[in-house]
Design an enzyme around this catalytic site. Structure first.
Site, short mmCIF file in Angstrom:
data_model
loop_
_atom_site.label_atom_id
_atom_site.label_comp_id
_atom_site.label_asym_id
_atom_site.label_seq_id
_atom_site.Cartn_x
_atom_site.Cartn_y
_atom_site.Cartn_z
N LYS A 1 49.31 46.23 59.33
CA LYS A 1 49.18 46.37 60.78
C LYS A 1 48.99 47.84 61.18
O LYS A 1 48.91 48.71 60.32
CB LYS A 1 50.39 45.74 61.47
CG LYS A 1 50.63 44.27 61.09
CD LYS A 1 49.53 43.34 61.60
CE LYS A 1 49.56 41.96 60.96
NZ LYS A 1 50.62 41.07 61.36
C1 LIG Z 1 51.13 39.60 61.24
C2 LIG Z 1 51.13 38.64 62.37
C3 LIG Z 1 52.26 37.91 62.75
C4 LIG Z 1 53.52 37.88 61.94
O1 LIG Z 1 54.06 39.12 61.67
P1 LIG Z 1 54.95 39.33 60.34
O2 LIG Z 1 55.51 40.69 60.54
O3 LIG Z 1 54.03 39.23 59.17
O4 LIG Z 1 55.99 38.26 60.33
C5 LIG Z 1 52.18 37.13 63.88
N1 LIG Z 1 51.05 37.02 64.60
C6 LIG Z 1 49.94 37.68 64.24
C7 LIG Z 1 48.71 37.54 65.10
C8 LIG Z 1 49.93 38.49 63.11
O5 LIG Z 1 48.81 39.12 62.75
#
Ligand SMILES: *Cc1c(COP(=O)(O)O)cnc(C)c1O
Length: 388
Positions: free
Chosen positions: A183
């Protein structure tokens, strides 16, 4: 050059390592001052909306839905072009998910589809800022006016983006972030909930720490003793430790640089691929300043599978984001049907994410563009000198 180029990866510096080391050596490994400080720092990116950090982005969604008070009998309208957690965490609380289709240019929740999906039982509408492009929040709000339905932004992709000049975090009642390594910033695992209403923020904070209450004014049995704390509503342990908050604070100092690097690479992809037959580059609305997390192209003419396989074989870690959430077997088994969200579904059949992260070099990116041209049998799309 060898080795797989991933579709996303973290940028970690010695400053980050030093921040983590200092936290590990401190008195507080968790529930300490770095947590409060990281939440304060995050609020600098959410237009002042208060933040509660949690253990990951999925926990952030679960916490946000719990703060909204959803449960059995409630409906939650969700965009299907997302990671399954946007929907599964609502199901975990007993709610019924209703998928509403996305817009054809940005793949974010379509306000007209939301209008058609909302019923008297809808408690939350969840938009997803797909690829880092904000959804059309004013239009979504307009569809919910006077209904009491809360608007949630899954901003796992979009921390730092703005919509009509207003920052993500301030646009919906509840906003969730993820700090997974791919991210826009990372704490290894981590996430946060931002809330514009302090009462919702307080409910989120409580849920992430077992539902525990200590404030004497809120205790049912305030005379029990100095040790006393109570659980008036169930919660979980979704705390983010100080060690990881210290990493998040250090990363957050470079978020502006990360986003600038991503935007520059996106402009470079846009230019390199503009004239490449057989692909379409991502759309963008004039009112959005995206925080590009993904670079999602469409591969036309039924060739996505071929291009994926050929680029992977060439060492380019392309990815598909995402299988429409309602296509997962767990939703199919509950009776959710293919065909219900045709825009998201047709996008999925063509979607391909090209590598995008701040450490991607121009040479790496040129390699991706060349491999894409080769996978499409069209060779190099255009002279690279124009990109210098
Ligand atoms: C990465 C992601 C999540 C979940 O986040 P995690 O930290 O991996 O649990 C939820 N929604 C979207 C759109 C994502 O890209």
């Amino acid at each position: 050059m060898t080795g797989l180029l991933p579709y996303g990866r973290q940028s970690v510096t010695e400053d980050d390592v030093a921040a983590v080391a200092a936290a590990v050596r401190s008195d507080w490994l968790t529930t300490g001052p770095q947590v409060v400080a990281f939440e304060t720092d995050l609020a600098g990116w959410t237009g002042g909306a208060g933040c509660a950090v949690v253990s990951n982005g999925t926990a952030a969604l679960h916490t946000a839905y719990a703060a909204a008070g959803i449960g059995p009998g409630d409906e939650v309208v969700v965009a299907p072009m997302t990671f399954v957690a946007t929907a599964s965490t609502a199901v975990a609380l007993g709610a019924t998910v209703v998928f509403a289709d996305v817009e054809p240019e940005t793949y974010t929740l379509d306000p007209a589809a939301v209008s058609a999906a909302v019923t008297g039982r809808t408690r939350v509408v969840s938009a997803v800022d797909y690829a880092g492009h904000p959804a059309d929040y004013d239009a979504l709000r307009a569809t919910l006016a006077g209904t009491g339905t809360l608007l949630l932004a899954d901003a796992a992709h979009s921390i730092g983006a703005t919509y009509r000049g207003r920052p993500v975090g301030s646009l919906a009642d509840l906003t969730t972030f993820s700090f997974f390594p791919t991210k826009n910033l990372t704490t290894a695992e981590g996430g946060a909930v931002a809330a514009t209403d302090p009462a919702l923020l307080e409910r989120a904070r409580r849920f992430r720490s077992h539902g525990l209450v200590r404030d004497p004014d809120e205790l049912r049995w305030p005379d029990e003793g100095g040790w006393h704390q109570e659980v008036p509503e169930f919660g979980l342990n979704y705390r983010l430790p100080d060690v990881l908050c210290a990493l998040g604070r250090s990363q957050l100092r470079r978020l502006g640089d990360f986003l600038a690097a991503r935007a520059r690479l996106v402009a470079r992809y846009d230019e390199a691929l503009a004239d490449l037959p057989g692909v379409r580059t991502p759309g963008r609305r004039a009112w959005a300043e995206p925080a590009w997390h993904l670079y999602p192209i469409r591969v036309l003419d039924g060739r996505r599978r071929q291009v994926y396989d050929r680029m992977r074989a060439a060492g380019i870690g392309v990815q598909v984001n995402y299988l429409p959430a309602h296509w997962h077997p767990v939703f199919a088994d509950l009776g959710y049907r293919r065909g219900s969200c045709p825009v998201a579904e047709s996008f999925y059949t063509e979607q391909l994410s090209l590598p995008l992260y701040p450490g991607l070099t121009d040479a790496d990116q040129d390699r991706v563009v060349d491999a894409l041209g080769a996978a499409l049998d069209v060779g190099r799309p255009r002279a690279r000198t124009v990109l210098a």
